[in-house]
Enzyme design. Structure first.
Site, PDB file in Angstrom:
ATOM      1  N   ASP A 201       0.857  -1.161   0.000  1.00 43.78           N
ATOM      2  CA  ASP A 201       0.000   0.000   0.000  1.00 43.78           C
ATOM      3  C   ASP A 201       0.911   1.233   0.000  1.00 43.78           C
ATOM      4  OD1 ASP A 201      -2.283   1.694   0.429  1.00 43.78           O
ATOM      5  OD2 ASP A 201      -1.787   1.722   2.560  1.00 43.78           O
ATOM      6  N   ASP A 203      -0.301   5.038   0.967  1.00 43.07           N
ATOM      7  CA  ASP A 203      -0.589   5.990   2.042  1.00 43.07           C
ATOM      8  C   ASP A 203      -0.445   5.342   3.410  1.00 43.07           C
ATOM      9  OD1 ASP A 203      -1.218   7.446  -0.161  1.00 43.07           O
ATOM     10  OD2 ASP A 203      -3.256   7.966   0.447  1.00 43.07           O
ATOM     11  N   GLU A 210      -1.319  10.725   3.924  1.00 44.86           N
ATOM     12  CA  GLU A 210      -2.499  10.361   3.149  1.00 44.86           C
ATOM     13  C   GLU A 210      -2.574  11.372   2.014  1.00 44.86           C
ATOM     14  OE1 GLU A 210      -4.693   7.853   3.433  1.00 44.86           O
ATOM     15  OE2 GLU A 210      -3.714   6.965   5.188  1.00 44.86           O
ATOM     16  N   ARG A 246     -14.790  12.334  -1.107  1.00 48.45           N
ATOM     17  CA  ARG A 246     -13.608  13.159  -0.812  1.00 48.45           C
ATOM     18  C   ARG A 246     -13.089  13.858  -2.064  1.00 48.45           C
ATOM     19  NH1 ARG A 246      -9.912   8.791   1.978  1.00 48.45           N
ATOM     20  NH2 ARG A 246     -11.179   7.437   0.649  1.00 48.45           N
ATOM     21  N   SER A 289      -2.594   1.474  -4.659  1.00 50.66           N
ATOM     22  CA  SER A 289      -3.005   2.572  -3.804  1.00 50.66           C
ATOM     23  C   SER A 289      -4.427   3.006  -4.097  1.00 50.66           C
ATOM     24  CB  SER A 289      -2.060   3.762  -3.995  1.00 50.66           C
ATOM     25  OG  SER A 289      -2.487   4.869  -3.234  1.00 50.66           O
ATOM     26  N   GLY A 290      -5.131   3.340  -3.023  1.00 53.51           N
ATOM     27  CA  GLY A 290      -6.407   4.005  -3.158  1.00 53.51           C
ATOM     28  C   GLY A 290      -6.224   5.482  -3.413  1.00 53.51           C
ATOM     29  N   LYS A 334      -7.415  -4.084  -4.937  1.00 61.57           N
ATOM     30  CA  LYS A 334      -6.024  -4.296  -4.533  1.00 61.57           C
ATOM     31  C   LYS A 334      -5.656  -5.774  -4.607  1.00 61.57           C
ATOM     32  CE  LYS A 334      -5.166  -0.238  -1.666  1.00 61.57           C
ATOM     33  NZ  LYS A 334      -4.618   0.268  -0.391  1.00 61.57           N
ATOM     34  N   ASP A 357      -1.861  -1.065   5.747  1.00 60.23           N
ATOM     35  CA  ASP A 357      -2.256  -0.607   7.086  1.00 60.23           C
ATOM     36  C   ASP A 357      -3.766  -0.478   7.272  1.00 60.23           C
ATOM     37  OD1 ASP A 357      -2.882   2.776   7.222  1.00 60.23           O
ATOM     38  OD2 ASP A 357      -2.271   1.830   5.342  1.00 60.23           O
ATOM     39  N   ASN A 360      -8.971  -1.432   3.689  1.00 62.98           N
ATOM     40  CA  ASN A 360      -9.037  -1.712   2.249  1.00 62.98           C
ATOM     41  C   ASN A 360      -7.832  -2.514   1.751  1.00 62.98           C
ATOM     42  OD1 ASN A 360      -7.295   0.511   2.565  1.00 62.98           O
ATOM     43  ND2 ASN A 360      -7.700   1.223   0.489  1.00 62.98           N
TER      44      ASN A 360
END
Length: 414
Positions: A201, A203, A210, A246, A289-290, A334, A357, A360
């Site tokens: 991941d 962030d 983030e 967001r 990554s999201g 992911k 972490d 997701n």
């Protein structure tokens, strides 16, 4: 085939020194270390024509412990002579010697073998005792212990036999949480050495930030975005819905903000070391990554990553539209990307490592051969194969059996 040809073929069951019923001697030497001790002992033993069955040597704070398991010398009175000669040699070099008679080699190791890596900051005697006791209660035997690193954390590895890996992991997880140490349990064998793809991941894992909050700071809505992000990472909100909510708050930001955000990104301590060392070992390394490709593509170039996938912020006429384009990289995405990267790399999924972490990341962590929760939320720590709760990303190397000395030696050579 002639008789001579037949006799020249190696026996399918060659005689092994130190067979189960053969008399053997355990020669133990200990004292202040210096060059030549090992050569001196075996030069002394060589005079008696013994075969070496096993050797173990360790040096701790300048003190050597050297154990040699050898066959009993032939001839009447030869064992007594060997004992006297070894003791005399040891005394001459200011060492102590102990010689124990017995039969055969070490007892066979139990079925079920694992590597138990313990990370402490610091590693206390109390936690070490509790971990060892938990292993013993589960029927496991500690065959060997050695140190992997002394900083930035103390990392030691236990080689354990006699209990299954899954059962050992289950028993040690609550003990580690109560003690405040990190414990990773992986199966022994060639597969551990063969893991050749690591996917992380981004962030709060590869980087300290983030990314969407960095963008939000430029849009004046950082607090709103941070609240939604935290809830999503705890698994309280659907990730895709929270992402769209967001990103909408970023509508109208100038595209030039991308360069500013790239400059604000802070790598997690140890991130460069982790990637650099993995690449030296022949691993392929990727990120999922999201966050956004506007940042992950830059990280990929800076770190020399093999794979990178993320969401993409839509830009029209030099402005962010408040939307993302293409397929959303969410929890299920992911895991799909991990499988895709593994297929492209030619690596079986069982030989992959995933690090993350947030909630997701869970599907990805569970799909990998080894899933590492890095400074993760409680939900993630409980579900992952293992957890690392120190702020140094390169400590993941210790879970793979890489020592700090090996990392530093490679850095010096480059």
């Amino acid at each position: 085939m002639s008789a001579s040809q037949t006799s020249s073929q190696p026996s399918p069951h060659p005689t092994v020194p130190g067979g189960e019923d053969d008399p053997t001697l355990l020669v133990k030497i200990f004292g202040k270390d210096r060059p030549g001790i090992t050569a001196g002992l075996f030069d002394t033993l060589a005079a008696y024509g013994v075969d070496v069955v096993d050797i173990e040597q360790v040096v701790t704070r300048g003190r050597i412990t050297l154990c040699a398991l050898v066959t009993q010398p032939a001839g009447d009175g030869s064992e007594g002579s060997l004992r006297a000669t070894v003791h005399s040699w040891a005394e001459s070099v200011k060492l102590q010697a102990e010689i124990i008679s017995g039969r055969g080699d070490n007892r066979p190791r139990g079925v079920g073998r694992s590597h138990v890596t313990v990370l402490g900051h610091p590693l206390t005697a109390e936690s070490t005792a509790a971990i060892a006791a938990t292993i013993a209660r589960g029927g496991g035997n500690i065959d060997r212990i050695f140190r992997l690193a002394k900083y930035p954390v103390t990392a030691v590895e236990f080689e354990v036999s006699g209990t299954e890996t899954a059962a050992l992991r289950t028993a040690l997880a609550p003990e580690a949480a109560a003690l405040g140490v990190d414990v990773a349990v992986v199966a022994s064998g060639l597969q551990r050495r063969a893991q050749r793809l690591v996917v992380m991941d981004v962030d709060s894992t590869l980087i300290q930030d983030e990314v969407i909050e960095l963008f939000a700071a430029h849009a004046g809505c950082e607090e709103q975005v941070a609240e939604v992000t935290a809830a999503a990472m705890r698994g309280e909100l659907d990730f895709e819905q929270s992402l769209h909510a967001r990103v909408r708050l970023l509508e109208g930001l100038d595209e030039s903000v991308v360069e500013k955000v790239r400059g604000e990104v802070r790598l997690t301590p140890g991130a460069r070391t982790l990637v650099r060392t993995l690449k030296r070992l022949g691993y392929q390394v990727g990120v999922v990554s999201g966050g956004f490709t506007q940042v992950t593509d830059d990280l990929g170039e800076r770190l020399g990553l093999d794979f990178a996938a993320a969401n993409t912020l839509e830009v029209v006429d030099g402005k962010l539209t408040g939307r993302v384009t293409g397929e959303v990289v969410d929890r299920a995405g992911k895991a799909r990307l991990l499988r895709r990267f593994a297929a492209e790399a030619g690596v079986p999924l069982a030989q992959t490592v995933a690090i993350g972490d947030g909630a997701n990341d869970l599907d990805m962590l569970n799909a990998a051969g080894l899933g590492v929760a890095f400074n993760a939320k409680p939900l993630v720590r409980q579900a992952a194969h293992t957890a690392v709760n120190v702020p140094f990303l390169d400590t993941v190397l210790y879970l793979l059996g890489v020592t700090r000395e090996e990392v530093e030696a490679a850095d010096v050579q480059e």
